[in-house]
Design an enzyme around this catalytic site. Structure first.
Site, PDB file in Angstrom:
ATOM      1  N   LYS A 139       0.441  -0.789   0.236  1.00 37.95           N
ATOM      2  CA  LYS A 139       0.455  -0.631   0.023  1.00 37.95           C
ATOM      3  C   LYS A 139       1.057   1.652  -0.425  1.00 37.95           C
ATOM      4  CE  LYS A 139      -0.386   0.890   4.669  1.00 37.95           C
ATOM      5  NZ  LYS A 139      -0.179   2.570   4.986  1.00 37.95           N
TER       6      LYS A 139
ATOM      7  N   ASP B 168      -1.814  -5.609   2.454  1.00 33.58           N
ATOM      8  CA  ASP B 168      -2.065  -5.251   3.845  1.00 33.58           C
ATOM      9  C   ASP B 168      -1.873  -6.107   4.877  1.00 33.58           C
ATOM     10  OD1 ASP B 168      -3.517  -3.772   6.394  1.00 33.58           O
ATOM     11  OD2 ASP B 168      -5.460  -3.297   4.481  1.00 33.58           O
ATOM     12  N   HIS B 169      -1.291  -5.640   5.632  1.00 29.74           N
ATOM     13  CA  HIS B 169      -0.332  -6.531   6.544  1.00 29.74           C
ATOM     14  C   HIS B 169      -0.660  -6.441   7.952  1.00 29.74           C
ATOM     15  CE1 HIS B 169       1.217  -2.732   8.921  1.00 29.74           C
ATOM     16  NE2 HIS B 169       0.920  -3.313   9.566  1.00 29.74           N
TER      17      HIS B 169
ATOM     18  N   HIS C   1      -5.880   0.106   5.864  1.00 30.30           N
ATOM     19  CA  HIS C   1      -6.675  -1.162   7.755  1.00 30.30           C
ATOM     20  C   HIS C   1      -8.038  -0.773   8.352  1.00 30.30           C
ATOM     21  CE1 HIS C   1      -2.455  -1.638   6.897  1.00 30.30           C
ATOM     22  NE2 HIS C   1      -2.289  -0.354   7.664  1.00 30.30           N
TER      23      HIS C   1
ATOM     24  N   LYS D 143      -2.223 -10.227  10.919  1.00 31.92           N
ATOM     25  CA  LYS D 143      -2.216 -10.444  11.390  1.00 31.92           C
ATOM     26  C   LYS D 143      -3.177 -11.578  12.040  1.00 31.92           C
ATOM     27  CE  LYS D 143      -0.903  -5.458  12.818  1.00 31.92           C
ATOM     28  NZ  LYS D 143       0.314  -5.945  13.764  1.00 31.92           N
TER      29      LYS D 143
END
Lengths: 457, 510
Positions: free
Chosen positions: B169, B198-199, B261, B203
């Site tokens: 991103k 999108d890290h 996010h 998660k």
């Protein structure tokens, strides 16, 4: 990150000639004290966390020490209740002596958690009714695991009764005093255990990286056909003479049950050598065990696995070795020429030599016909030549535990792959088993298959 | 079923067994910050977990004139510095470094890409790799187009194995540029080969939102406007812009955090149950949520959004400068470092339920959480006095750092009288499972190698998000609403609190 509060890692309570009711009362008081201390002026008691009860059945002070240490190591990360029961311990008075110690883990960001370790020394008839001792102490709603250290008495009512209140039994078959007798008892347990109960074996946990390495080789789509082309498997395990072949048997049982191999015959010779013949789809598979002496490995631990075969006209060889740089005497750094069917380590050399001596190399005996089946070419025509492996290992001073995988496909250059082994200390192995809830169908199948093999030799 | 397509029977029961086919990963921008901080350490940890297949290779590329050895040294240094697992295992590292090589690539030079192609061919031959390629663009978005064009021109966009491209991103700076980027990528790569990372989605706790909602029967029946009063999403950072002034001043909190996010978290909370947890089904449902968000237009934007910029203040006990005093930030910058907004999802499930999002820098602490605020009981059985200490039920999904879930409910205070007080039931992620959670990049890199795009953002998701964000961004650039200020170390400008106060609510203090 969690940190332990030192002052709270100490015996909280000790009672001689007590009853389980006394232990329960002491536990309640300890929990109440912790809850009030943690709440402080807040008046809101923090929730109490507990992920499991671990019961450790021990029969010596060294086992007790290990059980308590393991409980502490686990509680450093996971709030749990641990009960350590030692039978026939020397008591000052009465039939039950108990200790309670607590460990408080305080995270920088989350609520503190308290783990309790209850140690019970039992003597007399009470020791024969483990379930009655432990049941009142269990935490409701979380799983209960029984870790039986040493050799479990599979033929005794006491164990089966204890298992009624447990969700899983964990053993270490590498520690069995009479490996074959006890191993059979373990496999029999599968038939009598209740449906919810799982079975875990630390020896199986030790095999996990081996299974991963072997499975990885066959994962690429273009190698999947090799699974039905396996013709030869060699397993080396640590030991002198016969030793403990349980790990080698489990490894074989795993492959045989996963790949649908049928055991035809097996024979054990001197020096730990076992040769077993399996069949799958009319294709023979030879499995050879051999004991080798490796001082850095535990008794019975696998030191090398070699798999070879041919599929669709391409030969393949997979060699997985445990810590190849350790426990070897390397005179001078130099290149060595080895046939891949033997692998590159000392054990491999010896196995290859024996094979040549016995003239029983199934792979080479059947190479022509296998190649003919795969390609339609006339026997002996264009048969792929096994390539020769040149490997070189320089011994290093580090003590890292690794698996070295050597892959050969066709006549290409051998590909080497180094992978780290997980820590094999008792807490790590135990956590590995408990993280799956000890319900592992693959283990159960492998155990049954391994038991069949053990029965034959 | 053909043999090649059948599951590997030896992999059964290996619970965390996820191994990709042998491939070469080409990292563009391999000497940069992202590569050093995240990618190389993630590859090391994957190797340590035995998740990289034999033959896997990495080719680092950048403009720097480096030898293989020099790049390996660089990689080793970064892994030592940034790996989440310490100490570094020398043997695992040595094995990984053996698989790493370096090719100097100037994106403007086609011949460099051809040299890269020759290197890839050589690795295919020596490491038994069947032509599988992953191109990771750890470079500024402005380079994506050129890289894509050169890959095609050098013949690297076709090979016997799979080809995937990973981009970071921001996926464009607005709807128009996002569409242009997608169009460029699609000239060479099909959509299912484009992995937009999108890290946050990597998660564990973000993925657990799906497990929490769809693996439990008891939550879904209350997960709607009948019982939920509002949803609050907080993405707070205590850090400032960390030397990224020139980038951040052009971007701002809305585009940097909320567009990706923030809205991704909204989709996971609000989506309908997908048919299965697989890429198409999950992403289809997420897109439906984004398309159902009521657009903010004209006066709505002034009433439903807040923007702020931090001034000098104290964070975690240290004095920090204001945003305009940061390097490479204009002295009269109007860029927001804090954004808050209220949105509504116009569908049957969420009609009338406000979703409040706030994101910002230099807030008191680093925390990301989603708070589901439930409605009060319809009738106060215990009377107003007994209930005065009771908050409405609230479910808090903590994404970071204290990963877990808390449920607040009323309980009787032990006494002769009848008083009800709120208590909390707490689940802590890190202690409840007997296994260690992987880092987000490890998970996402492995997903990409395996070819599972479920946790990556699809083009239509990106575009739907920009459709909602663009009008707000345009209004903000025109000074509506004006940018407010907040001292560093506080929870945003006063207008943020007023946004909820106007609805009779208040922000939960994380």
């Amino acid at each position: 990150m969690s940190t332990t509060i030192e002052p709270e890692v100490s015996p909280e309570w000790h009672g001689e000639d007590v009853t389980i009711r006394d232990v329960l009362e002491a536990l309640t008081q300890i929990r109440d004290k912790f809850s009030r201390t943690e709440a402080g002026d807040d008046e809101h008691p923090h929730p109490r966390s507990c992920v499991m009860t671990l019961i450790s059945a021990v029969s010596s002070s060294s086992q007790e020490h290990l059980a308590v240490g393991t409980s502490r190591a686990i509680s450093a990360q996971h709030p749990a209740q641990s009960i350590v029961i030692r039978e026939d311990a020397e008591l000052h008075s009465g039939h039950l002596e108990a200790w309670i110690t607590t460990e408080v883990q305080r995270s920088e960001v989350a609520c503190a958690t308290e783990c309790e370790i209850v140690t019970l020394h039992v003597r007399g008839a009470a020791a024969d009714h483990l379930d009655a001792l432990v049941d009142p102490l269990l935490v409701s709603g979380v799983p209960t695991y029984l870790w039986w250290m040493g050799t479990p008495p599979f033929d005794k009512r006491e164990l089966l009764e204890a298992l009624r209140i447990c969700d899983g039994l964990v053993v270490d078959s590498a520690q069995f005093e009479r490996p074959y007798h006890t191993f059979r008892g373990l496999s029999e347990l599968l038939k009598v255990a209740h449906r919810r109960m799982g079975l875990g074996d630390m020896q199986w946990a030790r095999l996990k990286p081996w299974r991963e390495s072997i499975a990885q080789f066959f994962t690429p789509r273009d190698r999947r056909a090799f699974l039905s082309g396996i013709s030869e498997v060699g397993v080396d395990y640590e030991g002198e003479g016969r030793g403990n072949r349980i790990a080698a048997s489990l490894m074989t049982g795993w492959m045989a049950s996963a790949l649908g191999w049928t055991l035809k015959r097996a024979a054990a010779g001197t020096g730990g050598v076992v040769v077993a013949h399996y069949e799958a789809g009319g294709r023979p598979i030879e499995v050879a065990f051999r004991s080798v002496q490796k001082q850095h490995l535990a008794a019975g631990e696998i030191s090398a696995v070699r798999i070879a075969g041919v599929a669709r006209g391409t030969t393949f060889r997979l060699s997985v070795q445990h810590d190849p740089e350790r426990g070897r005497t390397v005179q001078e750094p130099s290149y060595r020429t080895l046939h891949t069917s033997g692998g590159e380590d000392d054990a491999g050399v010896e196995l290859a030599e024996r094979r040549a001596e016995w003239h029983r190399d199934v792979l080479h005996e059947n190479m022509d016909s296998l190649h003919h089946t795969a390609t339609g070419e006339a026997p002996g025509e264009n048969r792929p030549r096994p390539s020769t492996v040149f490997t070189f290992e320089r011994r290093r001073s580090d003590s890292t535990r690794v698996l070295l995988t050597i892959i050969e496909v066709g006549e290409g250059t051998p590909l080497r792959h180094v992978q780290q082994l997980d820590a094999e200390d008792v807490p790590s192995l135990l956590l590995d088993l408990l993280s799956t809830g000890t319900h592992d169908e693959v283990y159960n199948r492998s155990l049954a298959s391994a038991a069949e093999l053990v029965e034959r030799f | 079923m053909r043999v090649e397509e059948a599951p590997n029977p030896l992999a059964e029961g290996l619970h965390d067994y996820r191994v990709a086919d042998p491939a070469v990963m080409v990292i563009f921008g391999a000497t940069g910050d992202l590569s050093g901080r995240k990618l190389l350490p993630a590859l090391y940890n994957l190797a340590k977990q035995r998740s990289l297949p034999a033959g896997f290779a990495v080719v680092g590329t950048a403009r720097d004139d480096l030898t293989d050895q020099a790049f390996r040294k660089h990689a080793s240094d970064k892994i030592h510095q940034f790996s989440r697992t310490q100490p570094i295992d020398d043997r695992v590292l040595a094995a990984l470094l053996d698989s790493i090589s370096y090719v100097k690539v100037d994106f403007s030079k086609l011949e460099d890409f051809k040299l890269l192609g020759a290197k890839l061919q050589e690795l295919d031959n020596s490491r038994l790799i069947p032509g599988n390629r992953i191109f990771y663009c750890a470079t500024p978005p402005t380079t994506y187009e050129l890289i894509t064009v050169q890959l095609q021109a050098a013949g690297l966009s076709t090979s016997s194995g799979f080809r995937r491209i990973v981009i970071e991103k921001p996926f464009g700076l607005d709807l128009e540029s996002a569409r242009a980027l997608t169009e460029t990528l699609h000239k060479v790569f099909s959509e299912d080969s484009v992995y937009r990372i999108d890290h946050y989605l990597g998660k564990e706790t973000v993925q657990n939102i799906l497990a929490f909602r769809f693996a439990n029967a008891i939550f879904e029946p209350v997960w709607n406007a009948n019982l939920i009063d509002s949803v609050q999403i907080t993405v707070a950072e205590e850090i400032g812009i960390e030397g990224r002034g020139s980038y951040y001043d052009r971007t701002g909190a809305l585009r940097d955090i909320v567009q990706n996010h923030g809205l991704q978290l909204v989709t996971l909370v609000a989506m309908e149950p997908p048919l299965a947890i697989e890429a198409t089904a999950v992403r289809d449902e997420k897109v439906k949520v984004l398309r159902a968000i009521r657009p903010l237009i004209g006066e709505d934007i002034e009433q439903s959004t807040v923007r702020g910029q931090y001034t000098q203040g104290w964070v975690l006990g240290e004095q920090v400068p204001g945003y305009r005093e940061e390097p490479n930030v204009a002295a009269d910058s109007q860029t927001e470092t804090f954004a808050a907004l209220r949105l509504f999802i116009d569908n049957w499930r969420w009609a009338g339920v406000p979703f409040y999002i706030r994101a910002g820098k230099r807030l008191p602490k680093r925390i990301t959480e989603i708070r589901i605020q439930f409605k009060r009981p319809p009738h106060l059985t215990f009377g107003r006095e007994a209930m005065k200490e009771v908050d409405p039920n609230a479910l808090t999904l903590r994404i970071q750092p204290e990963e877990g879930i808390s449920l607040k409910f009323g309980a009787k205070v032990p006494s002769a009288g009848l008083r009800i007080r709120s208590v909390t039931m707490d689940f802590q992620y890190m202690t409840s499972f007997l296994v260690e959670a992987p880092e987000a990049y490890e998970r996402l890199l492995l997903d990409c190698m395996i070819g599972d795009p479920t946790l990556f953002t699809r083009a239509d998701e990106v575009e739907a998000a920009w459709m909602f964000i663009d009008p707000i961004e345009e209004s903000w650039r025109n000074g509506r609403p004006p940018v407010g200020t907040y001292p560093a170390g506080t929870w945003g400008p006063p207008a943020s609190a007023k946004l909820l106060q106007a609805d009779g609510r208040e922000w939960h203090r994380p």
